[in-house]
Design a protein around this motif. Structure first.
Motif, PDB file in Angstrom:
ATOM      1  N   VAL A 158       0.837  -1.199   0.000  1.00  0.00           N
ATOM      2  CA  VAL A 158       0.000   0.000   0.000  1.00  0.00           C
ATOM      3  C   VAL A 158       0.874   1.252   0.000  1.00  0.00           C
ATOM      4  CG1 VAL A 158      -1.754   1.297   1.283  1.00  0.00           C
ATOM      5  CG2 VAL A 158      -1.906  -1.194   1.128  1.00  0.00           C
ATOM      6  N   CYS A 159       1.984   1.222   0.740  1.00  0.00           N
ATOM      7  CA  CYS A 159       2.917   2.357   0.694  1.00  0.00           C
ATOM      8  C   CYS A 159       3.462   2.572  -0.710  1.00  0.00           C
ATOM      9  CB  CYS A 159       4.076   2.113   1.660  1.00  0.00           C
ATOM     10  SG  CYS A 159       3.648   2.279   3.387  1.00  0.00           S
ATOM     11  N   ASP A 160       3.798   1.466  -1.400  1.00  0.00           N
ATOM     12  CA  ASP A 160       4.293   1.587  -2.776  1.00  0.00           C
ATOM     13  C   ASP A 160       3.228   2.185  -3.683  1.00  0.00           C
ATOM     14  OD1 ASP A 160       6.654   0.443  -1.936  1.00  0.00           O
ATOM     15  OD2 ASP A 160       6.123  -1.586  -2.624  1.00  0.00           O
ATOM     16  N   VAL A 161       1.977   1.801  -3.473  1.00  0.00           N
ATOM     17  CA  VAL A 161       0.877   2.367  -4.266  1.00  0.00           C
ATOM     18  C   VAL A 161       0.799   3.879  -4.035  1.00  0.00           C
ATOM     19  CG1 VAL A 161      -1.630   2.431  -4.553  1.00  0.00           C
ATOM     20  CG2 VAL A 161      -0.458   0.228  -4.298  1.00  0.00           C
ATOM     21  N   LEU A 162       0.898   4.304  -2.776  1.00  0.00           N
ATOM     22  CA  LEU A 162       0.835   5.742  -2.482  1.00  0.00           C
ATOM     23  C   LEU A 162       1.998   6.490  -3.114  1.00  0.00           C
ATOM     24  CD1 LEU A 162      -0.264   5.705   1.276  1.00  0.00           C
ATOM     25  CD2 LEU A 162      -1.689   5.925  -0.764  1.00  0.00           C
ATOM     26  N   ASP A 163       3.180   5.889  -3.119  1.00  0.00           N
ATOM     27  CA  ASP A 163       4.329   6.537  -3.762  1.00  0.00           C
ATOM     28  C   ASP A 163       4.072   6.749  -5.250  1.00  0.00           C
ATOM     29  OD1 ASP A 163       5.752   6.671  -1.419  1.00  0.00           O
ATOM     30  OD2 ASP A 163       6.917   4.836  -1.783  1.00  0.00           O
ATOM     31  N   ILE A 164       3.480   5.744  -5.915  1.00  0.00           N
ATOM     32  CA  ILE A 164       3.182   5.883  -7.351  1.00  0.00           C
ATOM     33  C   ILE A 164       2.118   6.957  -7.573  1.00  0.00           C
ATOM     34  CG2 ILE A 164       2.162   4.675  -9.332  1.00  0.00           C
ATOM     35  CD1 ILE A 164       3.550   2.139  -8.323  1.00  0.00           C
ATOM     36  N   VAL A 165       1.112   6.989  -6.694  1.00  0.00           N
ATOM     37  CA  VAL A 165       0.072   8.017  -6.807  1.00  0.00           C
ATOM     38  C   VAL A 165       0.690   9.401  -6.704  1.00  0.00           C
ATOM     39  CG1 VAL A 165      -1.879   9.057  -5.576  1.00  0.00           C
ATOM     40  CG2 VAL A 165      -1.858   6.595  -6.054  1.00  0.00           C
ATOM     41  N   LYS A 166       1.558   9.598  -5.722  1.00  0.00           N
ATOM     42  CA  LYS A 166       2.191  10.915  -5.537  1.00  0.00           C
ATOM     43  C   LYS A 166       3.096  11.271  -6.722  1.00  0.00           C
ATOM     44  CE  LYS A 166       3.531   9.851  -1.268  1.00  0.00           C
ATOM     45  NZ  LYS A 166       4.146   9.982   0.101  1.00  0.00           N
ATOM     46  N   ARG A 167       3.694  10.249  -7.364  1.00  0.00           N
ATOM     47  CA  ARG A 167       4.564  10.494  -8.533  1.00  0.00           C
ATOM     48  C   ARG A 167       3.765  10.812  -9.791  1.00  0.00           C
ATOM     49  NH1 ARG A 167       7.085   5.210 -10.675  1.00  0.00           N
ATOM     50  NH2 ARG A 167       5.048   5.205 -11.730  1.00  0.00           N
ATOM     51  N   ASP A 168       2.613  10.132  -9.979  1.00  0.00           N
ATOM     52  CA  ASP A 168       1.913  10.193 -11.267  1.00  0.00           C
ATOM     53  C   ASP A 168       0.773  11.196 -11.335  1.00  0.00           C
ATOM     54  OD1 ASP A 168       3.616   8.218 -12.039  1.00  0.00           O
ATOM     55  OD2 ASP A 168       2.142   6.586 -12.043  1.00  0.00           O
ATOM     56  N   PHE A 169       0.332  11.724 -10.200  1.00  0.00           N
ATOM     57  CA  PHE A 169      -0.814  12.628 -10.219  1.00  0.00           C
ATOM     58  C   PHE A 169      -0.457  13.957  -9.565  1.00  0.00           C
ATOM     59  CE2 PHE A 169      -2.638   8.399 -10.466  1.00  0.00           C
ATOM     60  CZ  PHE A 169      -3.649   8.548 -11.411  1.00  0.00           C
ATOM     61  N   PRO A 170      -0.988  15.049 -10.100  1.00  0.00           N
ATOM     62  CA  PRO A 170      -0.760  16.354  -9.466  1.00  0.00           C
ATOM     63  C   PRO A 170      -1.461  16.428  -8.118  1.00  0.00           C
ATOM     64  CG  PRO A 170      -2.294  16.564 -11.290  1.00  0.00           C
ATOM     65  CD  PRO A 170      -1.775  15.166 -11.341  1.00  0.00           C
ATOM     66  N   VAL A 171      -0.955  17.315  -7.267  1.00  0.00           N
ATOM     67  CA  VAL A 171      -1.485  17.438  -5.909  1.00  0.00           C
ATOM     68  C   VAL A 171      -2.976  17.741  -5.916  1.00  0.00           C
ATOM     69  CG1 VAL A 171      -1.408  18.851  -3.812  1.00  0.00           C
ATOM     70  CG2 VAL A 171       0.719  18.103  -4.885  1.00  0.00           C
ATOM     71  N   ALA A 172      -3.410  18.625  -6.799  1.00  0.00           N
ATOM     72  CA  ALA A 172      -4.830  19.007  -6.820  1.00  0.00           C
ATOM     73  C   ALA A 172      -5.708  17.805  -7.150  1.00  0.00           C
ATOM     74  CB  ALA A 172      -5.046  20.126  -7.838  1.00  0.00           C
ATOM     75  N   GLN A 173      -5.263  16.947  -8.070  1.00  0.00           N
ATOM     76  CA  GLN A 173      -6.062  15.778  -8.445  1.00  0.00           C
ATOM     77  C   GLN A 173      -6.095  14.756  -7.302  1.00  0.00           C
ATOM     78  OE1 GLN A 173      -5.001  14.080 -12.221  1.00  0.00           O
ATOM     79  NE2 GLN A 173      -6.565  12.475 -12.114  1.00  0.00           N
ATOM     80  N   ILE A 174      -4.971  14.612  -6.624  1.00  0.00           N
ATOM     81  CA  ILE A 174      -4.935  13.695  -5.477  1.00  0.00           C
ATOM     82  C   ILE A 174      -5.906  14.164  -4.392  1.00  0.00           C
ATOM     83  CG2 ILE A 174      -3.516  12.817  -3.586  1.00  0.00           C
ATOM     84  CD1 ILE A 174      -1.129  12.902  -5.510  1.00  0.00           C
ATOM     85  N   ASP A 175      -5.862  15.449  -4.079  1.00  0.00           N
ATOM     86  CA  ASP A 175      -6.753  15.964  -3.040  1.00  0.00           C
ATOM     87  C   ASP A 175      -8.220  15.845  -3.441  1.00  0.00           C
ATOM     88  OD1 ASP A 175      -4.668  16.506  -1.404  1.00  0.00           O
ATOM     89  OD2 ASP A 175      -4.558  18.650  -1.850  1.00  0.00           O
ATOM     90  N   ALA A 176      -8.510  16.056  -4.725  1.00  0.00           N
ATOM     91  CA  ALA A 176      -9.890  15.887  -5.193  1.00  0.00           C
ATOM     92  C   ALA A 176     -10.317  14.426  -5.053  1.00  0.00           C
ATOM     93  CB  ALA A 176     -10.009  16.346  -6.649  1.00  0.00           C
ATOM     94  N   ALA A 177      -9.395  13.497  -5.354  1.00  0.00           N
ATOM     95  CA  ALA A 177      -9.711  12.073  -5.210  1.00  0.00           C
ATOM     96  C   ALA A 177      -9.926  11.696  -3.755  1.00  0.00           C
ATOM     97  CB  ALA A 177      -8.591  11.227  -5.817  1.00  0.00           C
TER      98      ALA A 177
END
Length: 484
Positions: A158-177
């Motif tokens: 799950v930590c690895d998944v979060l690292d990929i999310v932070k690498r591949d998506f902009p902050v605004a899109q992550i916060d919206a998700a």
């Protein structure tokens, strides 16, 4: 700054089963994330109960491995300190959070972190993919795990998944998700933190509990210091329904009092609506919560038994219908009775309406005594009875009308030779339930993998369960029912 950049506690648990109220934790894995820094902690846990064989094979954790492990009570303070002031992240977080919340509650400790479910986050960020279980996410992102289905191994993934999310998506899109996924377990106004917990978006039954009953109060079903059950409800969406009691337009009357008096909420998820209806009816009778509508009448359910019949008529002046208490009737004998009625009072009311509508004799249908067989009933003089009681009408003509009046009340034959089990499962759901039934009686339910009910369960008629089964069994697919 994105919420994922705040201090995180990524958590995974292994357990003896899927029910936080009955099963126990066998392993805890935690990865503390502070920016690029990770700190790992894990421990086996002695659950205090045997680990089922299928769970041992699935996780690799055996009874022997946890025999000398610390109990959760021994680890509680350490786990609490590790998770303190961090965003709790887990894949299918309701499962992990629910087990920890229950374990802490058994020790009279509150556990109410902010919770983010990485399954919901995946759905929000990858809407084009149908599956978001951990195996599906790993395959999609090219991840591997050398300790799958062990707590720390899965937490690392799950930590690895979060690292990929932070690498591949902009902050605004992550916060919206994250907003779309919804942070759970946030405090509800007027309730202690963690009192509501994190109800699932699934069908089931929920219970509101209040403060312990005052000395001398009627609480026969509860220990002296136990919380008082206030209300039992059900819903196709537990989360929406439970939270609606404490949010939305300002409550008034009984709804406001219930919200003020509630101290804690429990729920039981079911595989579908049938299981929720059956469990709700059972709990309302067992607990008799003050905010549930009380029964309209006391006494057992009853039905009508027809004596004789066309071609075998009971003599004129005698009753052709008698009322029978259903707690004295074997379930196999329900077929052929008429009704049932919640109480004798409801039965008498139905008979009076029938007598008026069909010009039936109150003596003949059991509404009036039979002091003299040839005496006219009370309705003859007002021309509401055609006189079968005193020889003015042929018995057969009267009983033809009586049979027509009774036609829609006949208890139907049980559709199967004997006891059956009904399998209930929601589309795309992980869980399923099995409901055991016999001759319009509900015997009990268990998780899908259960092969049989405990020995000694006896079929007893229950009016509310009968109504539920009559309404739902007609719509069941044939393949959902099998001999028990």
């Amino acid at each position: 700054m994105s919420l994922l950049a705040t201090p995180l506690a990524v958590v995974d648990l292994e357990t003896t089963g899927g029910d936080p109220a009955l099963d126990r934790i066998t392993e805890v894995g935690i990865v503390l994330v502070d920016g690029d820094r990770r700190v790992e902690w894990s421990s086996l846990v002695n659950p205090g109960i045997p680990i089922p064989g299928n769970i041992q094979r699935f996780t690799g954790i055996t009874d022997e491995m946890v025999r000398r492990a610390p109990s959760f009570a021994d680890l509680a303070q350490q786990v609490s300190a590790l998770l303190s002031d961090r965003l709790f992240v887990a894949h299918n977080a309701r499962f992990d959070h629910g087990f920890l919340r229950n374990e802490f509650a058994r020790l009279s400790l509150t556990f109410a972190p902010r919770v983010l479910c990485s399954v919901k986050l995946s759905r929000a960020l990858y809407p084009g993919y149908p599956r978001h279980g951990l195996d599906a996410v790993m395959e999609r992102l090219g991840l591997s795990c050398d300790a799958r289905h062990r707590a720390l191994g899965d937490a690392r993934v799950v930590c690895d998944v979060l690292d990929i999310v932070k690498r591949d998506f902009p902050v605004a899109q992550i916060d919206a998700a994250i907003r779309k996924a919804g942070l759970t377990a946030s405090p509800v106004p007027g309730l202690a933190p963690g009192a509501v917990g994190d109800p699932p978006e699934a069908p089931g039954v929920y219970l509101f509990y209040g403060a312990p009953a005052a000395p001398g109060a009627a609480a026969d079903l509860l220990p002296a210091a136990a919380e008082t059950p206030l209300f039992v409800g059900r819903s196709r969406n537990l989360r929406a329904r439970v939270l609606s009691h404490f949010s939305g337009p300002q409550k008034a009357g009984l709804a406001a009092r219930l919200a003020r008096e509630t101290r804690r909420v429990e729920w039981t998820e079911t595989a579908g609506e049938l299981g929720a209806l059956l469990l709700e009816a059972k709990l309302v009778k067992q607990l008799q919560p003050p905010y549930n509508k009380p029964p309209r009448a006391a006494g057992p359910a009853v039905a009508l038994h027809l004596l004789g019949g066309l071609g075998n008529e009971v003599a004129a002046g005698e009753a052709a219908l008698v009322v029978v208490d259903l707690d004295r009737v074997a379930p196999q004998q329900l077929s052929g009775l008429y009704g049932p009625f919640r109480s004798r009072r409801d039965c008498m009311a139905a008979l009076r309406e029938m007598a008026t509508a069909w010009q039936l004799c109150p003596k003949r249908i059991g509404l009036q005594g039979h002091e003299r067989r040839t005496a006219a009933c009370v309705n003859v003089q007002i021309k509401r009875c055609r006189g079968v009681c005193c020889g003015r009408e042929d018995v057969r003509q009267h009983d033809l009308r009586m049979m027509s009046a009774l036609d829609g009340l006949r208890v139907p034959d049980w559709p199967w030779p004997g006891r059956v089990v009904v399998r209930e499962r929601r589309p795309s759901a992980l869980r399923g339930d099995r409901h055991w039934l016999s001759h319009w009686c509900y015997l009990g339910s268990a998780a899908e993998e259960a092969s049989a009910l405990p020995a000694g369960v006896v079929a007893r008629f229950d009016y509310d369960h009968y109504r539920i089964l009559r309404r739902h069994l007609e719509t069941l697919p044939v393949e959902a029912v099998e001999p028990a």
